[in-house]
Enzyme design. Structure first.
Site, PDB file in Angstrom:
ATOM      1  N   HIS A  24     -12.622  -0.577  -8.410  1.00 17.40           N
ATOM      2  CA  HIS A  24     -13.716  -0.003  -8.266  1.00 17.40           C
ATOM      3  C   HIS A  24     -13.588   1.617  -7.976  1.00 17.40           C
ATOM      4  CE1 HIS A  24     -15.607   0.415  -3.995  1.00 17.40           C
ATOM      5  NE2 HIS A  24     -14.283   0.473  -3.916  1.00 17.40           N
ATOM      6  N   GLY A  68       4.512   1.343  -1.814  1.00 20.23           N
ATOM      7  CA  GLY A  68       4.806   1.989  -3.020  1.00 20.23           C
ATOM      8  C   GLY A  68       3.418   2.168  -3.597  1.00 20.23           C
ATOM      9  N   ASP A  89       0.776  -1.267   0.141  1.00 22.77           N
ATOM     10  CA  ASP A  89       0.035   0.234  -0.055  1.00 22.77           C
ATOM     11  C   ASP A  89       0.797   1.282   0.039  1.00 22.77           C
ATOM     12  OD1 ASP A  89      -2.190   1.913   0.490  1.00 22.77           O
ATOM     13  OD2 ASP A  89      -3.317   0.084   0.954  1.00 22.77           O
TER      14      ASP A  89
END
Ligand SMILES: C[S@@+](CC[C@H](N)C(=O)[O-])C[C@H]1O[C@@H](n2cnc3c(N)ncnc32)[C@H](O)[C@@H]1O
Length: 351
Positions: free
Chosen positions: A259, A239, A213
């Site tokens: 999404h 990253g 993350d």
């Protein structure tokens, strides 16, 4: 007559209920949502049990004005969130219990977050989103949701808690539906604080995992109890998935990631994943699928949230997912449904 709703709620809407009453009730859905959000914020459910409690005691416990609280509880009792057992006494129902902070599958933070200003104010500009295609957060605040939340730590914290709570509620159905046992090393791309990964690793002792993350998210995740408990088996890597994803995994999971993004952005993310994917590796996209039927679903409503609050985010049909995978050299091989609205779309390298 305008506000009267047919007593026989099982009757077909267009034969028994005047259209104006149906329309009014639809429009007043926001009063229910904001009332639920407000009682969640005040912690009303935490001060209640399935034993009736007096209004004055409840109001004193949460620091509310009894007369105002009464009107909200009365309305919410009418839709099943509370039960009114006497003139000024209420108790919690199974629906209302979901607003308790520590209830299994609690939706308290989700309800609170829906009342935060970053989430409410954009709807003033929703008609402009329809005209321009621009997200309503940018129209209302002059910056997109990620930029806004980066400057609003309290609302960002509420959003993260809300996402974690939703994730938690969907965890068991996911684990029950999908057999992770062929996987040895799993990456969770955009995996947040790694709660889903921790749950998978607890269930499958032979597996190790990498949660990937943004740096600020990873910094907040390391050291959390669920991560520490798994020691070397759970690693965090920081990253951007637009640049690279972790190497050396045989499966790449992404939950509630695609999404958030436009087709072009999704293609880039999937291409980064494909670059690391071994020949027999699998991509697990965990999302809702918009069904090609007329019924109202959570996916269709969440799609409106994505339209208003994100830059290019959307819920997708299966055909749209297939096209996305194909655009990144992947092929949809399986769709696994779960007891929750989430599905696991499994994809492999296409050649
Ligand atoms: C909607 S949340 C989903 C989190 C988690 N997968 C879940 O289901 O609870 C989206 C996640 O994507 C992460 N994210 C956003 N942009 C990213 C980027 N460029 N690279 C890596 N992660 C990113 C966010 O920090 C956040 O954790």
């Amino acid at each position: 007559m305008l506000f009267q709703v047919a007593e026989d709620s099982a009757a077909p809407a267009n034969t028994q209920v005047p259209p104006a009453a149906v329309m009014t009730q639809l429009l007043f859905g926001k009063h229910i949502a904001y009332s639920i959000s407000a009682v969640a914020r005040l912690g009303v459910a935490d001060h209640m049990t399935d034993e009736p409690v007096g209004l004055e005691k409840l109001a004193a416990g949460i620091g509310a004005q009894p007369a105002a609280l009464y009107r909200v509880l009365r309305a919410l009792a009418a839709v099943g969130v509370f039960e009114q057992t006497a003139e000024r006494r209420f108790r919690l129902t199974p629906l209302g219990a979901l607003l308790k902070t520590d209830a299994p599958g609690s939706l308290r933070y989700f309800a609170m977050q829906l009342g935060d200003s970053w989430s409410v104010r954009p709807w003033e500009r929703f008609a402009d989103t329809l005209k321009t295609g621009e997200d309503a957060v940018s129209l209302a605040f002059g910056k997109n949701a990620f930029e806004l939340l980066a400057e609003e730590p309290a609302q960002a914290e509420m959003f993260n808690r809300s996402m974690s709570a939703l994730s938690l509620a969907m965890m068991e159905p996911l684990l029950a539906a999908y057999d992770f046992s062929p996987i040895r090393r799993l990456a969770d791309v955009g995996g947040g604080h790694g709660k889903l990964m921790a749950a998978v690793l607890h269930e499958y002792e032979h597996m190790t995992g990498v949660v990937y993350d943004l740096p600020e998210v990873v910094a907040g995740a390391r050291g959390q109890e669920h991560a520490v408990a798994l020691g070397e088996r759970l690693r965090f890597e920081a990253g951007s998935f637009f640049e690279r994803v972790p190497a050396g995994c045989d499966a790449y999971m992404m939950k509630f990631i695609l999404h958030d993004w436009s087709d072009g952005h999704c293609r880039t993310i999937l291409q980064r994943v494909r670059e690391q994917l071994p020949a027999d590796g699998r991509v697990l996209v965990i999302e809702q699928i918009v069904m090609p039927t007329a019924e109202l679903s959570f996916a269709k409503l969440l799609d409106l949230e994505m339209l208003a609050l994100t830059v290019g985010g959307r819920e997708r049909t299966q055909a749209e997912f297939e096209a996305l995978f194909a655009s990144a050299g992947l092929r949809l091989t399986r769709v696994v449904t779960t007891e929750s609205p989430m599905c696991i779309l499994e994809a492999r390298r296409d050649g």
